[in-house]
Enzyme design. Sequence first.
Site, PDB file in Angstrom:
ATOM      1  N   ARG A  40       0.843  -1.191   0.000  1.00 11.42           N
ATOM      2  CA  ARG A  40       0.000   0.000   0.000  1.00 11.42           C
ATOM      3  C   ARG A  40       0.877   1.238   0.000  1.00 11.42           C
ATOM      4  NH1 ARG A  40      -3.588   0.452   4.642  1.00 11.42           N
ATOM      5  NH2 ARG A  40      -1.771  -0.263   5.782  1.00 11.42           N
ATOM      6  N   LYS A 104       4.656 -11.287   9.706  1.00 11.18           N
ATOM      7  CA  LYS A 104       3.892 -11.193   8.449  1.00 11.18           C
ATOM      8  C   LYS A 104       4.184 -12.376   7.521  1.00 11.18           C
ATOM      9  CE  LYS A 104       2.992  -7.439   5.192  1.00 11.18           C
ATOM     10  NZ  LYS A 104       2.932  -5.961   5.233  1.00 11.18           N
ATOM     11  N   ARG A 238       0.641  -0.699  14.599  1.00 10.64           N
ATOM     12  CA  ARG A 238       1.797  -1.292  15.287  1.00 10.64           C
ATOM     13  C   ARG A 238       1.394  -1.657  16.703  1.00 10.64           C
ATOM     14  NH1 ARG A 238       3.379  -1.657  11.216  1.00 10.64           N
ATOM     15  NH2 ARG A 238       5.121  -0.822  10.055  1.00 10.64           N
TER      16      ARG A 238
HETATM   17  P1  ATP Z   1       3.114  -2.955   7.767  1.00  5.78           P
HETATM   18  O1  ATP Z   1       3.145  -4.373   7.316  1.00  5.78           O
HETATM   19  O2  ATP Z   1       4.450  -2.337   7.860  1.00  5.78           O
HETATM   20  O3  ATP Z   1       2.230  -2.711   8.940  1.00  5.78           O
HETATM   21  P2  ATP Z   1       1.353  -2.365   5.684  1.00  5.78           P
HETATM   22  O4  ATP Z   1       0.436  -3.427   6.131  1.00  5.78           O
HETATM   23  O5  ATP Z   1       0.775  -1.055   5.391  1.00  5.78           O
HETATM   24  O6  ATP Z   1       2.490  -2.063   6.708  1.00  5.78           O
HETATM   25  P3  ATP Z   1       1.848  -3.229   3.046  1.00  5.78           P
HETATM   26  O7  ATP Z   1       1.851  -1.987   2.286  1.00  5.78           O
HETATM   27  O8  ATP Z   1       0.661  -4.104   3.004  1.00  5.78           O
HETATM   28  O9  ATP Z   1       2.250  -2.934   4.522  1.00  5.78           O
HETATM   29  O10 ATP Z   1       3.097  -4.128   2.635  1.00  5.78           O
HETATM   30  C1  ATP Z   1       4.389  -3.549   2.414  1.00  5.78           C
HETATM   31  C2  ATP Z   1       5.301  -3.841   3.563  1.00  5.78           C
HETATM   32  O11 ATP Z   1       5.437  -5.242   3.787  1.00  5.78           O
HETATM   33  C3  ATP Z   1       6.711  -3.369   3.290  1.00  5.78           C
HETATM   34  O12 ATP Z   1       6.881  -2.068   3.762  1.00  5.78           O
HETATM   35  C4  ATP Z   1       7.614  -4.372   4.003  1.00  5.78           C
HETATM   36  O13 ATP Z   1       7.914  -3.930   5.309  1.00  5.78           O
HETATM   37  C5  ATP Z   1       6.774  -5.600   4.145  1.00  5.78           C
HETATM   38  N1  ATP Z   1       7.188  -6.672   3.216  1.00  5.78           N
HETATM   39  C6  ATP Z   1       7.682  -6.576   1.956  1.00  5.78           C
HETATM   40  N2  ATP Z   1       7.866  -7.776   1.415  1.00  5.78           N
HETATM   41  C7  ATP Z   1       7.493  -8.691   2.347  1.00  5.78           C
HETATM   42  C8  ATP Z   1       7.444 -10.107   2.383  1.00  5.78           C
HETATM   43  N3  ATP Z   1       7.796 -10.860   1.345  1.00  5.78           N
HETATM   44  N4  ATP Z   1       6.989 -10.682   3.523  1.00  5.78           N
HETATM   45  C9  ATP Z   1       6.599  -9.963   4.572  1.00  5.78           C
HETATM   46  N5  ATP Z   1       6.617  -8.623   4.605  1.00  5.78           N
HETATM   47  C10 ATP Z   1       7.059  -7.994   3.499  1.00  5.78           C
END
Ligand code: ATP
Length: 240
Positions: A40, A104, A238
Site C-alpha cells: 500500500r 507477516k 503497530r
Molecule cells: P506494515 O506491514 O508495515 O504494517 P502495511 O500493512 O501497510 O504495513 P503493506 O503496504 O501491506 O504494509 O506491505 C508492504 C510492507 O510489507 C513493506 O513495507 C515491508 O515492510 C513488508 N514486506 C515486503 N515484502 C514482504 C514479504 N515478502 N513478507 C513480509 N513482509 C514484506
Amino acid sequence: ADVEVVAETGSTNADLLSRLGELTKPLLRVALHQTAGRGRAGRSWQSVPGGMLMFSLAWPLSRETHALMGLPLAVGVAIADVLHALDLPVQLKWPNDILRDGKKLAGILIESAANKNGGTWIVAGVGLNLQLPETFEANLGRAVADAPWLARMDRNTLLAHLLNALAKAFEQFDQHGFSAFQARWNALHAYANQEVQIIDHGQILQRGFAVGVDVSGRLLLQTAAGQIPVLAGDVSLRPV
Ligand code: ATP
C-alpha cells in the site's frame, strides 16, 4: 477464471490493472518472481524467485468503487480460512496482513477501477511467503514468517483452494458487504484488546486498545476519549 503463469514480471497487480479495459471475465495472473512488487501507499513487496506464491485476481463486482471498504479484510478472512483448513494457524492484522506467530506471512493489496456498467473491476493481489532464504529478514529489516510445510504442498492445489475461496468471498461481499465477514474477522484478530498505535506517514495518529472491527471494517479503538472507529486509508498498525 482464465489463468496465466509467468516466471517474472514487475507487479501482477500493475499488469492486470493496465489490462482491465480488455477483460470480459475474471483473470488470475501468477508470477514466480516480481521485480517491482507493490504494497500500500507506494511501499514495496519483496520476493525471491520461487520462494512465495504471488498472484493477482481481477474480478468484476456490481458494487461501485466507493462501496469497497472492508474488501481487503474480507479477502484476509478467505485466505486465513484456507490456511486454517491446511493446518496452518494464522491471524489477521488490520487492515490487510496475515500473520503467523505475530510475523507477516502474507500481504494483500486491493486495487480497483470503475467499469462501464457502474460496477467495479477489482484486482486483488496476494503475496504468500512459502520458503524464504535466511538472509531475507535481514535484507528486509523486519521479522517475517514463511511456511515451509505449505511450500512442500503442490502449488497448483494450493492456488486452486485460494482461487475458490476468493471467488466465494467476492460474491458474498458483492451481495452483503463486509457484514458477512465481520464476526470471522474478529475471531481471527491478532491484536484483540491489545494496545496498538495507528501510524500515518510516520506520525502516531491514535493510540488505544484494538477492540475489533465494525460492520464496515473500520478498526474500533478504545481510547481515553471513548471508542473511535479508524478508517484504513493508508494508515498502518503497530503493537505497543
Ligand atoms: P506494515 O506491514 O508495515 O504494517 P502495511 O500493512 O501497510 O504495513 P503493506 O503496504 O501491506 O504494509 O506491505 C508492504 C510492507 O510489507 C513493506 O513495507 C515491508 O515492510 C513488508 N514486506 C515486503 N515484502 C514482504 C514479504 N515478502 N513478507 C513480509 N513482509 C514484506
